[in-house]
Scaffold this active site. Structure first.
Site, mmCIF file in Angstrom:
data_model
loop_
_atom_site.group_PDB
_atom_site.id
_atom_site.type_symbol
_atom_site.label_atom_id
_atom_site.label_comp_id
_atom_site.label_asym_id
_atom_site.label_seq_id
_atom_site.Cartn_x
_atom_site.Cartn_y
_atom_site.Cartn_z
ATOM 1 N N ASP A 8 0.865 -1.185 0.000
ATOM 2 C CA ASP A 8 0.000 0.000 0.000
ATOM 3 C C ASP A 8 0.903 1.237 0.000
ATOM 4 O O ASP A 8 2.143 1.132 -0.159
ATOM 5 C CB ASP A 8 -1.008 -0.038 1.166
ATOM 6 C CG ASP A 8 -0.382 0.291 2.520
ATOM 7 O OD1 ASP A 8 0.861 0.420 2.618
ATOM 8 O OD2 ASP A 8 -1.154 0.425 3.500
ATOM 9 N N CYS A 65 3.166 -2.900 4.031
ATOM 10 C CA CYS A 65 2.288 -1.774 4.358
ATOM 11 C C CYS A 65 3.033 -0.919 5.375
ATOM 12 O O CYS A 65 4.256 -1.037 5.516
ATOM 13 C CB CYS A 65 0.910 -2.230 4.837
ATOM 14 S SG CYS A 65 0.864 -3.152 6.389
ATOM 15 N N THR A 67 3.002 -0.939 8.627
ATOM 16 C CA THR A 67 3.509 -1.743 9.744
ATOM 17 C C THR A 67 3.834 -3.182 9.370
ATOM 18 O O THR A 67 4.486 -3.889 10.141
ATOM 19 C CB THR A 67 2.446 -1.808 10.847
ATOM 20 O OG1 THR A 67 1.249 -2.364 10.274
ATOM 21 C CG2 THR A 67 2.148 -0.429 11.423
ATOM 22 N N GLY A 68 3.310 -3.658 8.265
ATOM 23 C CA GLY A 68 3.382 -5.081 7.910
ATOM 24 C C GLY A 68 2.258 -5.882 8.535
ATOM 25 O O GLY A 68 2.086 -7.065 8.225
HETATM 26 C C1 RB5 Z 1 -2.126 2.972 6.346
HETATM 27 O O1 RB5 Z 1 -2.168 4.235 6.929
HETATM 28 C C2 RB5 Z 1 -1.728 1.937 7.379
HETATM 29 O O2 RB5 Z 1 -2.802 1.690 8.224
HETATM 30 C C3 RB5 Z 1 -1.286 0.656 6.690
HETATM 31 O O3 RB5 Z 1 -0.196 0.924 5.882
HETATM 32 C C4 RB5 Z 1 -0.829 -0.465 7.599
HETATM 33 O O4 RB5 Z 1 0.098 -0.047 8.537
HETATM 34 C C5 RB5 Z 1 -1.921 -1.266 8.174
HETATM 35 O O5 RB5 Z 1 -1.715 -2.244 8.926
#
Ligand code: RB5
Length: 149
Positions: A8, A65, A67-68
């Site tokens: 993402d 993402c 945090t993963g």
């Molecule tokens: C997006 O802001 C964030 O929530 C996503 O990248 C991720 O960390 C979700 O677990």
């Protein structure tokens, strides 16, 4: 070795670094996006990475993402996908050797590029040990089919 990548917006920059790193090593990379830092929904990319593995388009996947965490939760909803968040190399090795994990997830806002690339290298190079670990992984598959253990 064919590797599918997905991310993402929170994982976009790390995903780009991983793609360059893998291509430099001559690996075949399938990049399913995202392709910018514009906000998108991580479940879509977690699903896409897992689905590509199930369809036989890649051997292993890497999903990033912020945090993963969210992207691993999403990928793990797919039967046959074993996605693991790793923030250090020992877990990456064990995830392959003991758990036969087929998706590595990373946090673009958690893990620096240098460490993340080491984690990626170890995850991709480590083989599943099989044996008693295969029996345990098979028990996980049983759970996916609604079985009790
Ligand atoms: C997006 O802001 C964030 O929530 C996503 O990248 C991720 O960390 C979700 O677990």
């Amino acid at each position: 070795m064919r590797v599918v990548l997905g991310a993402d917006h929170g994982g976009y920059e790390l995903k780009e670094a991983i793609r360059t790193h893998l291509e430099t090593q001559g690996l075949e990379v399938l990049d399913l996006g995202t392709n910018s830092t514009d906000s998108v929904d991580y479940p879509k990319y977690g699903f896409a990475v897992g689905n590509a593995i199930l369809k036989g388009e890649a051997d292993l996947g890497i999903a990033v993402c912020g945090t993963g965490l969210g992207i691993s939760i999403a990928a793990n909803k797919i039967s046959g996908i074993r996605a693991v968040v790793c923030t250090e190399t020992f877990s990456a090795r064990m995830a392959r050797e003991h758990n036969n994990a087929n998706v590595l997830t990373l946090g673009g806002r958690v893990t620096g590029v240098g460490l993340a690339l080491d984690i990626v290298d170890i995850f991709l190079k480590t083989e599943f040990a099989g044996g008693r670990h295969a029996r345990r992984v098979n028990l996980i598959s049983d759970l996916e089919c609604g079985g009790k253990i």
